[in-house]
Design a protein around this motif. Structure first.
Motif, mmCIF file in Angstrom:
data_model
loop_
_atom_site.group_PDB
_atom_site.id
_atom_site.type_symbol
_atom_site.label_atom_id
_atom_site.label_comp_id
_atom_site.label_asym_id
_atom_site.label_seq_id
_atom_site.Cartn_x
_atom_site.Cartn_y
_atom_site.Cartn_z
ATOM 1 N N MET A 87 0.860 -1.175 0.000
ATOM 2 C CA MET A 87 0.000 0.000 0.000
ATOM 3 C C MET A 87 0.902 1.233 0.000
ATOM 4 N N SER A 88 0.650 2.151 -0.903
ATOM 5 C CA SER A 88 1.514 3.321 -0.992
ATOM 6 C C SER A 88 1.115 4.424 -0.018
ATOM 7 N N CYS A 89 -0.080 4.340 0.582
ATOM 8 C CA CYS A 89 -0.521 5.343 1.554
ATOM 9 C C CYS A 89 -1.113 4.620 2.763
ATOM 10 N N ILE A 90 -0.660 4.991 3.946
ATOM 11 C CA ILE A 90 -1.208 4.411 5.168
ATOM 12 C C ILE A 90 -1.711 5.519 6.083
ATOM 13 N N CYS A 91 -2.641 5.155 6.950
ATOM 14 C CA CYS A 91 -3.220 6.091 7.911
ATOM 15 C C CYS A 91 -2.999 5.538 9.307
ATOM 16 N N LEU A 92 -2.318 6.323 10.129
ATOM 17 C CA LEU A 92 -1.982 5.919 11.494
ATOM 18 C C LEU A 92 -2.424 6.983 12.484
ATOM 19 N N GLY A 93 -2.416 6.616 13.742
ATOM 20 C CA GLY A 93 -2.735 7.547 14.817
ATOM 21 C C GLY A 93 -3.126 6.746 16.045
ATOM 22 N N PRO A 94 -3.188 7.410 17.187
ATOM 23 C CA PRO A 94 -3.561 6.699 18.411
ATOM 24 C C PRO A 94 -5.031 6.262 18.382
ATOM 25 N N ILE A 153 -0.660 9.375 6.444
ATOM 26 C CA ILE A 153 -1.582 10.294 7.099
ATOM 27 C C ILE A 153 -1.537 9.960 8.583
ATOM 28 N N TYR A 154 -1.195 10.949 9.395
ATOM 29 C CA TYR A 154 -1.165 10.739 10.840
ATOM 30 C C TYR A 154 -2.266 11.595 11.457
ATOM 31 N N VAL A 155 -3.182 10.954 12.164
ATOM 32 C CA VAL A 155 -4.380 11.614 12.676
ATOM 33 C C VAL A 155 -4.263 11.819 14.182
ATOM 34 N N VAL A 156 -4.533 13.060 14.608
ATOM 35 C CA VAL A 156 -4.509 13.419 16.031
ATOM 36 C C VAL A 156 -5.833 14.085 16.374
ATOM 37 N N ASP A 157 -6.444 13.670 17.469
ATOM 38 C CA ASP A 157 -7.683 14.275 17.955
ATOM 39 C C ASP A 157 -7.339 15.588 18.650
ATOM 40 N N ALA A 158 -7.597 16.712 17.983
ATOM 41 C CA ALA A 158 -7.245 18.029 18.536
ATOM 42 C C ALA A 158 -8.163 18.441 19.676
ATOM 43 N N SER A 159 -9.294 17.754 19.836
ATOM 44 C CA SER A 159 -10.215 18.109 20.912
ATOM 45 C C SER A 159 -9.855 17.425 22.227
ATOM 46 N N ASN A 160 -8.879 16.528 22.200
ATOM 47 C CA ASN A 160 -8.510 15.757 23.382
ATOM 48 C C ASN A 160 -7.060 16.071 23.752
ATOM 49 N N LEU A 161 -6.871 17.133 24.523
ATOM 50 C CA LEU A 161 -5.508 17.545 24.875
ATOM 51 C C LEU A 161 -4.772 16.483 25.684
ATOM 52 N N CYS A 162 -5.514 15.644 26.409
ATOM 53 C CA CYS A 162 -4.873 14.576 27.188
ATOM 54 C C CYS A 162 -4.219 13.532 26.280
ATOM 55 N N GLN A 163 -4.770 13.344 25.091
ATOM 56 C CA GLN A 163 -4.256 12.333 24.167
ATOM 57 C C GLN A 163 -3.067 12.833 23.349
ATOM 58 N N VAL A 207 4.320 11.030 21.053
ATOM 59 C CA VAL A 207 5.304 9.949 21.220
ATOM 60 C C VAL A 207 5.219 8.981 20.046
ATOM 61 N N LEU A 208 4.005 8.603 19.663
ATOM 62 C CA LEU A 208 3.835 7.713 18.507
ATOM 63 C C LEU A 208 4.329 8.371 17.227
ATOM 64 N N PHE A 209 4.030 9.660 17.078
ATOM 65 C CA PHE A 209 4.446 10.401 15.879
ATOM 66 C C PHE A 209 5.965 10.458 15.782
ATOM 67 N N TYR A 210 6.641 10.720 16.890
ATOM 68 C CA TYR A 210 8.114 10.772 16.889
ATOM 69 C C TYR A 210 8.698 9.418 16.508
ATOM 70 N N SER A 211 8.086 8.327 16.986
ATOM 71 C CA SER A 211 8.600 6.994 16.645
ATOM 72 C C SER A 211 8.451 6.731 15.141
ATOM 73 N N ILE A 212 7.396 7.251 14.549
ATOM 74 C CA ILE A 212 7.205 7.104 13.101
ATOM 75 C C ILE A 212 8.259 7.907 12.344
ATOM 76 N N LEU A 213 8.516 9.134 12.804
ATOM 77 C CA LEU A 213 9.478 9.997 12.118
ATOM 78 C C LEU A 213 10.896 9.437 12.150
ATOM 79 N N LYS A 227 6.157 11.345 2.470
ATOM 80 C CA LYS A 227 5.448 12.603 2.690
ATOM 81 C C LYS A 227 4.397 12.355 3.761
ATOM 82 N N ILE A 228 4.305 13.270 4.705
ATOM 83 C CA ILE A 228 3.430 13.065 5.860
ATOM 84 C C ILE A 228 2.378 14.166 5.926
ATOM 85 N N LEU A 229 1.148 13.741 6.145
ATOM 86 C CA LEU A 229 0.047 14.667 6.384
ATOM 87 C C LEU A 229 -0.377 14.503 7.839
#
Length: 189
Positions: A1-8, A99-109, A115-121, A130-132
């Motif tokens: 797969m040339s595009c993946i979607c990750l996030g907590p 594509i890396y997805v972060v819930d902006a409404s949940n500051l606790c998350q 941490v997950l994003f840094y491990s990906i980078l 290329k990262i979105l």
């Protein structure tokens, strides 16, 4: 797969991908079950109607779309519960876009998402990807949360230190804000 979607977990990956796949399928009453394992989404790029900002459904013949642009993309969503296995698997092989997805409404998350994003980078197989970075659920958050989220993720500092090109988009699967920007990013080579 040339595009993946990750996030907590519970970041809104499934909701976002369903909204990209079929914009009218998501509204205020929609609910998604957390993805256990993986899911594949075929996202057709909508054509803009010359008379409105609404998207028309894709057709077999797209005369207004240049031939060199793709008409769709397949995206592999990997559930947030699979995070411990991301690096140990073959998911990162042949990936061109992430594509890396972060819930902006949940500051606790957001700290955990960082941490997950840094491990990906730092993943060697993803150095040329290329990262979105998608800040989702913007319809549930107040305006300042975007800035707080980027501050907590240390994006200003991070973008100076990483090799990857990171594009940041605010989005809402419910209000459709940001979907056009995501479609445009996905179309780019």
């Amino acid at each position: 797969m040339s595009c993946i979607c990750l996030g907590p977990k519970r970041a809104g990956k499934t909701h976002l991908l369903k909204a990209l796949q079929e914009p009218d399928s998501i509204d205020e009453t929609s609910y998604s079950m957390p993805t256990i394992g993986t899911g594949i989404y075929r996202i057709h790029f909508p054509e803009k109607s010359p008379h409105s900002d609404k998207h028309r459904p894709p057709t077999d013949v797209a005369p207004s779309m240049p031939k060199n642009l793709p008409k769709f993309i397949q995206i592999l969503e990997i559930g947030g519960s699979m995070a411990p296995l991301w690096r140990q698997s073959q998911y990162f092989e042949d990936v061109k876009k992430l594509i890396y997805v972060v819930d902006a409404s949940n500051l606790c998350q957001i700290s955990a998402a960082g941490v997950l994003f840094y491990s990906i980078l730092t993943e060697p197989r993803l150095q040329k990807v290329k990262i979105l970075l998608v800040l989702t659920k913007m319809d549930y958050s107040y305006r300042q949360m975007r800035n707080e989220a980027l501050l907590m993720l240390q994006m200003a500092k991070l973008q100076k230190q990483i090799r990857q090109q990171v594009t940041i988009v605010e989005a809402s699967a419910v209000t459709k804000v940001g979907l056009d920007s995501i479609y445009d990013w996905l179309k780019r080579p």
